[in-house]
Every structure is written in C-alpha cells, then in structure tokens.
Write an enzyme that holds these catalytic residues in place. Structure first.
Site, PDB file in Angstrom:
ATOM      1  N   PHE A 252     -10.817 -25.778   5.266  1.00  0.00           N
ATOM      2  CA  PHE A 252     -11.644 -26.949   5.528  1.00  0.00           C
ATOM      3  C   PHE A 252     -12.724 -26.539   6.526  1.00  0.00           C
ATOM      4  O   PHE A 252     -12.434 -25.900   7.542  1.00  0.00           O
ATOM      5  CB  PHE A 252     -10.823 -28.132   6.053  1.00  0.00           C
TER       6      PHE A 252
ATOM      7  N   ASP B 255      -3.233 -26.758  10.777  1.00  0.00           N
ATOM      8  CA  ASP B 255      -3.955 -28.008  10.582  1.00  0.00           C
ATOM      9  C   ASP B 255      -3.177 -28.819   9.539  1.00  0.00           C
ATOM     10  O   ASP B 255      -3.085 -28.426   8.377  1.00  0.00           O
ATOM     11  CB  ASP B 255      -5.393 -27.725  10.106  1.00  0.00           C
TER      12      ASP B 255
ATOM     13  N   TYR C   2      -6.485 -40.576   9.671  1.00  0.00           N
ATOM     14  CA  TYR C   2      -7.073 -41.529   8.721  1.00  0.00           C
ATOM     15  C   TYR C   2      -6.768 -41.243   7.260  1.00  0.00           C
ATOM     16  O   TYR C   2      -7.305 -41.898   6.383  1.00  0.00           O
ATOM     17  CB  TYR C   2      -8.582 -41.680   8.949  1.00  0.00           C
ATOM     18  N   LYS C   3      -5.916 -40.262   6.993  1.00  0.00           N
ATOM     19  CA  LYS C   3      -5.550 -39.972   5.606  1.00  0.00           C
ATOM     20  C   LYS C   3      -4.204 -40.650   5.321  1.00  0.00           C
ATOM     21  O   LYS C   3      -4.130 -41.868   5.227  1.00  0.00           O
ATOM     22  CB  LYS C   3      -5.540 -38.472   5.382  1.00  0.00           C
TER      23      LYS C   3
ATOM     24  N   ARG D 153     -10.513 -34.474  -7.448  1.00  0.00           N
ATOM     25  CA  ARG D 153      -9.232 -34.581  -6.742  1.00  0.00           C
ATOM     26  C   ARG D 153      -8.602 -35.945  -6.992  1.00  0.00           C
ATOM     27  O   ARG D 153      -9.271 -36.974  -6.913  1.00  0.00           O
ATOM     28  CB  ARG D 153      -9.433 -34.478  -5.225  1.00  0.00           C
TER      29      ARG D 153
END
Lengths: 408, 408
Positions: free
Chosen positions: B126, B195, B220-221, B367
């Site tokens: 990422f 991570d 927030y996921k 995705r």
C-alpha cells in the site's frame, strides 16, 4: 465609582455581535470564558454532523469521497481560514493536529537550511511546540535552543535555522510582534514558524504582511471546531516549490490514486496532507470556521479587545489583590487575561461551581478567555464579581475545590 | 449444475450473523462489497455521535475531558481492539492515521537498531507504507529496500533493521504468513512491523502468538469507524521500555498537564499519542469497534471465509473469463477477492449502477470485499450474476462508465 454591572449591560446592548450568541448552543446562565481552550458548539453543528454521518457516510458510503467532496475538505476549509490569518486561500490546508503539523514544518524549514540546525524558541512555550523540536533533536536533525522572550532577538545567531514561536502565549496571553520578530529572524538568516493556536479567530494576524514563512493553528479553540478538531498549516507561497517534509503520506502524493511505489509530492501545501483525514471531525470544523469567517476578523478582534479591556479594568478595580500577568496594552495580548494567585486552582473550581468557567494552568494561573462571538460583557462582570465574592467568603478553601483533576 | 442463487439463500438462512445486518444502516437493496475500503454505518453511531456533540461537547464543554472521559478514549478503544488482533489490552492505542503511526513505529524500530537502517518491504505494498519509508529516507534515517514477495526471506540480510509488510495486500487480498515472516525477520536480526489495515476485524491475527514487534491498523474499514476514523498502533510489551519515537507531542508526555519544557515520554504505548485527538471521529470509531468486539473475531472470520469461498466458486463457474488474482486457499487471503480485467474500471462502474458496490484499483483490478458483519450471501450472488449480465450485454462499454473519478 464605576457601576461595572451597568457598564456591562450598556456594552452588551451596544454590541454589534450580540445576536451571534444564538449561533451557539450555550446555556443562558453559563459564563463560558474557556473558549481559548475549547470553543463552544455552533448551533448548526449537530445537524451538519448528523448529515455527514447519516447521509454522506451511511447513504453515500464510499462514493461520498467524490459526491460529497470529502476529498476537497482539507483545501476547502483551509481557504476559508486564510482571510482570518492574512493568507492566500491556496496557502492553507487542514490536516492532522497542531503537533503533527509542527513536525512537518520544522522539518521543512530544516531541509531548506542546509548547515544550520538550531531551532530557537522560548522556555515556557506551549509544551507540544518544544516537544516536537525534542523529537527532531532525538533524530539528530535539530538542536533545540531556548532564549527568554527579551533575549530572542540577540539569540538569533548565524546557526539558527528556524525561530519557532507561539504568537499568543497560552498561559500569559502575551502576544509577539509578528512583523518585528519575523524581520529579526530573516535578518539573521533564519526562517520563522508561528503557532497561531491562541490567535486565529480572535486577534489580528497578517502572515503575508509580516513576511512570515510557516504557521500552524488550532481548530478547536476560537474556530469552534469541536474537541480535538483537525489543525491547519500555512506555508508562504514563495516556499511552495522547495517544500519538503518527511510525513509523506498517500494523501499528500501528487496522484494518490495511481498507487505508485514512489512518492511524488503534490504541489504546494497539498503535500502536507498525510493519511486519510477524519471526515466527521473535519466537517464539524467547517461549521465553526464558516461562522467565524461570516462574522469577519475585524469585528471579532474589536469585540475581543473590548471584552478583555472591560474585564481587566473591572478586575483591577474590584479584585485588586489578584495581579494580572497579561500585558496591559491590548495590542500586545491575545483574547485572554491571566491572573496569578497561590490558590488559582481552587479559585477556578469555585468559579466553575458558580457556572463561570475559566481554567487553571499550573502552577498558579487562572485564565479567563474571551471568545468574541459568544461571550457577553455580563459574563465578564459575573467572573469579576464572583471572584470578589469567593475571595471574601473564603469559599475556595473548601476541601472539594482542592481535588485536582487530570484536565483543567 | 449448482443453483447458486438457491445456495446463497441456503447460506443466508443458516448464517449465525444474519441478524447483525440490522446493526448497520444499509439500504436493503444495496450489495455493499466495499467495506474493505469504507465500512458501513453502525445503527448506533448517529445517536452516539449526536450525544458526543450535543451533550459532551455542547453541554459539558471543557469539563468533558474528565467527566466524559475523553482523555481515556485512545486507551479505552485500543483495549477493545486488542482481542481482535491477539494483543494485550495495554499494548494498543488509538491515535492519528495509519500513515502517521507508521512513521512513529518505523522510527521507533530504527532507534532500536543501531547500525542498521534498511527498511525492507515489497513493491506494490500500500503506497502510504512505502511513502513513510521514503520520508525517513529523505531525513537520511532510513534506507528503503524492496523485494518481491517470493524473495523477501532471502532479502533479510544483516543490514535490515525492519521488515514492514501489509498483512493482507490491499489489491490482491494475498495474506502473509505472519508467524513465518516474523520468525525469518528475527532470525536475521530484524524487527517486524505489520500493517493490519486490511486484516483487523475480518481475518485471524495473533500478533503476540507470532512474536511480532509492531503493528498499525485502520479504523474505517472492517472496524466501521467512519470515513478517516483514527487508526491504532500496537507495540509488543517487551519493547515498551525501549520505545522512543520522534512525534513526541504533548498528549504522549508522562504528565501533559504539568506543561513542562522537556519531554518525558508516557510509559508504554501512551507515548504514541501525539496531539489532541479528534474526539467526535474517535467516538464514532468506538461504536464500530464495540460492534466487532461484541460479535467476536472467530465468528467474523468464519463468515468472511464462507463469503469469499462462495463468491470465488460462483465466479469461477459463472464468469469463468474473469481471472481471480487472489489466492485460492482461503487461509492465504484476506476478506476480499480481486479480479483482473482490461476494463475493470468500467465493469465496476456498471456494477455500481446496479447497486452492487465494489471498487477499482489501478490499472485493471476489480475488488469485492466481504465485511462479515453485514454482507449477505445474496449480495455476493448478485455481484456474480450482475457481472455475468454486464459482460453479456456489453453494457460496460457505455461511455458513461468510462469517466474516471478521483476516488474509486
């Protein structure tokens, strides 16, 4: 002898900002003189936050990054803050906290000043400002040097990379002459970073007029953005091309959604964005900023000075045993007054019990802050008269006022 | 031939988490397969946020730092996240963003590894993970080195200070063997920072079981904390005494309200606090975390695997021309499936028009994410059948699906 209560009533009646009290949700009987620590709740904020939560997040979900323009919030709010601090709209961006922004901009200044690594500040500056220099010192990238306020200009030697000062002192309310100190720093080859946390929205600030280099400021004091609201950062346009800072997160990339392996900074202050910003807190900040921008900085400054002048005069007359440690000249202080008393903590607690909220700063300071958009002259008079009464009655000696909490 | 629709209905009927869909506010007709980018809104969040804004901020004002325990929020939420990642409660704290926490912990690792400065990661990680190494490289404190996934173990030379990996890859969903890579790093004298942004709340994570050193993760996921919710950081207890990081803000001081000039770090992970945290966004995060902790990680993991297995099998059977680039073995992938298609962007837009929300990652990946608390098997089936229909009809070729927005 002045009838201070009548004088307060007269000033409130003549106050062109009086109607703005209803732009905030504050109990009628509350004298809130702590907006310099946490600003009050704008009346429009609950509905706006509910809209962001229910409609933008709940309904719009991921698409709201585009459809609700979440992606532009940092720049949009930054542009609205700009006129409050004498900046151009594209020079200001909202991001992270004051502390994190200090780290970015101290680092940016050091990167521009090859061969110099001293960051000069004053003892007793707001702690986080000093601690962020400490952080860079631990990385061996900075050298922290402190000089007393009166000695700052003479301490600007040719090894000073950056002068880092808080424009209005959090404890005393003393305000630096931004133009003068900026010039002195530049004459010595140093850059200047101003912390506007206790300035923005209440005192006149002209960053570009002063020729300053960098600034940071707080969203949750006079901007009424809510507890821990995101902070802002300013970089003079002339430094945009050379700006380089180590918190190079994906939101500060020139093309974040390219998902490239290598960092290419976004132009200008956009590179100060780091991670994904907290949209709910940031949206609350926008309401507070809109309110202050709507009133306009001239009107806010004028009222702020009237409030603090009235309070200073009334305190000197009515509670003369309480020495004011803030500068007498209103042009040399922020929107607050600080009083020294051995039992300042207990006095503060006794005031709070009477619905007059100021705050305490260790070891012996009672602070009264004057957020010009909602503080009434009657509130100021209540603070003074209640202080008189608390001291006369000895009420502050009660044991319950001596228990020290974590945050005051 | 399998009747996939009937199979989805059967799985939904047998789903022990089915009732939890009503813990979220999501349109009945929406197949939201993007909770790996932004989690859905918990039903309890609007009221909780309104309470924080109106009562805690508006009414309690500054006193809420104590009376509403704002001051303890970072540790309180951290302790609730701990069981989701195999951590002890006092090892986790909520603060800032993933990016900023990466900077703190990469720096902390480098400070512990005198003489080594290589931070090893993989290309295509990422971006923010790689960019934060870049930031430290610009400060000349780190040296970034990338090795392809298959070569990581052999790249663990004796100059590697830290191995920084994202546990579940944001684009492919491939999941590292945390225990194995951690051991390989330790064998080479390197520390490891994981991570967990695409892991926490959806896949099994056992930080202490794996003997890991550091971790960060996203709020927030799968934790459903809202757009840009604050992130968390984890440090193994054995490193607490030696922890040292440069973002030394006042909230990470041992005694913030002493307002001392010199920084003394708070013990353990508390020193990772930096500036004043965004209380409104953080309070929303707590609701999401409470929900996930209440369901429990075992149930979440079980459902996640069922969802992605069902979708993988159905896609392979029904849309065989769409190659899945996520690992076939559910134990080696996160809670998502990624498909490669030359026109992935257009396919994604056409799906969204049919109320099936997945997302696109440049240059050619579609995705689908499976947030186990609210995704239904029927949603997964809809994604597959709509994809079939979109490809058959050529609908994705319509011009309107080719306009690329900023965030997707």
């Amino acid at each position: 002898m002045t009838d201070w209560q009548a004088e307060a009533a007269r000033l409130d009646a003549a106050d062109p900002l009086a109607a703005h009290r209803s732009d905030f949700i504050i109990d009628e009987d509350l004298a809130y003189l702590d907006g310099n620590s946490l600003g009050a709740l704008p009346s429009a904020t609950p509905d706006r936050v509910a809209e962001v939560v229910r409609d933008e997040w709940g309904e719009g979900l991921i698409s709201s990054w585009n459809t609700a323009n979440w992606i532009d919030l940092p720049q949009r709010i930054g542009a609205k803050i700009a006129p409050l601090v004498g900046a151009q709209p594209h020079e200001v961006v909202v991001a992270d906290s004051v502390s994190v922004n200090l780290f970015k901009l101290i680092s940016a200044a050091l990167a521009m000043q090859q061969g110099r690594k001293v960051v000069l500040s004053e003892p007793g500056n707001f702690p986080t400002d000093l601690y962020m220099i400490d952080g860079l010192e631990k990385q061996r990238l900075a050298e922290r040097r402190l000089a007393d306020r009166a000695d700052i200009e003479s301490a600007l030697n040719d090894d000073v990379a950056l002068l880092l000062l808080t424009h209005v002192h959090y404890k005393t309310g003393a305000m630096f002459d931004m133009a003068r100190l900026t010039k002195a720093a530049h004459d010595a080859g140093a850059l200047v970073l101003w912390d506007l946390s206790h300035s923005v929205g209440a005192v006149p600030v002209d960053l570009n007029g002063a020729g300053a280099d960098f600034a940071v400021g707080c969203g949750y004091k006079y901007l009424n953005g809510g507890p821990g609201a995101p902070a802002f950062a300013w970089v003079a346009e002339r430094h945009h091309a050379d700006l380089q800072q180590p918190l190079s997160g994906w939101m500060g990339h020139a093309k974040p959604f390219k998902f490239a392996d290598d960092y290419t900074p976004a132009p200008g202050v956009d590179q100060l964005l780091c991670g994904t910003p907290p949209i709910v807190s940031m949206s609350a900040l926008e309401v507070g900023v809109d309110l202050m921008a709507g009133i306009g900085i001239e009107a806010l400054v004028a009222k702020s000075r009237q409030l603090s002048e009235f309070t200073r005069a009334a305190t000197a007359a009515v509670v003369p045993e309480l020495p004011c440690i803030s500068p007498e000249d209103p042009e040399r202080r922020g929107s607050q007054l600080s009083f020294r008393h051995e039992h300042a903590y207990e006095l503060c607690q006794a005031l709070i019990a009477r619905r007059v909220v100021g705050d305490f700063r260790a070891p012996d300071v009672l602070r009264l802050g004057f957020a010009p958009a909602y503080v009434r002259f009657a509130d100021c008079w209540r603070a003074v008269s209640e202080l008189r009464d608390i001291l006369d009655s000895g009420e502050w000696r009660k044991a319950k006022y001596a228990e020290r909490g974590q945050v005051t």
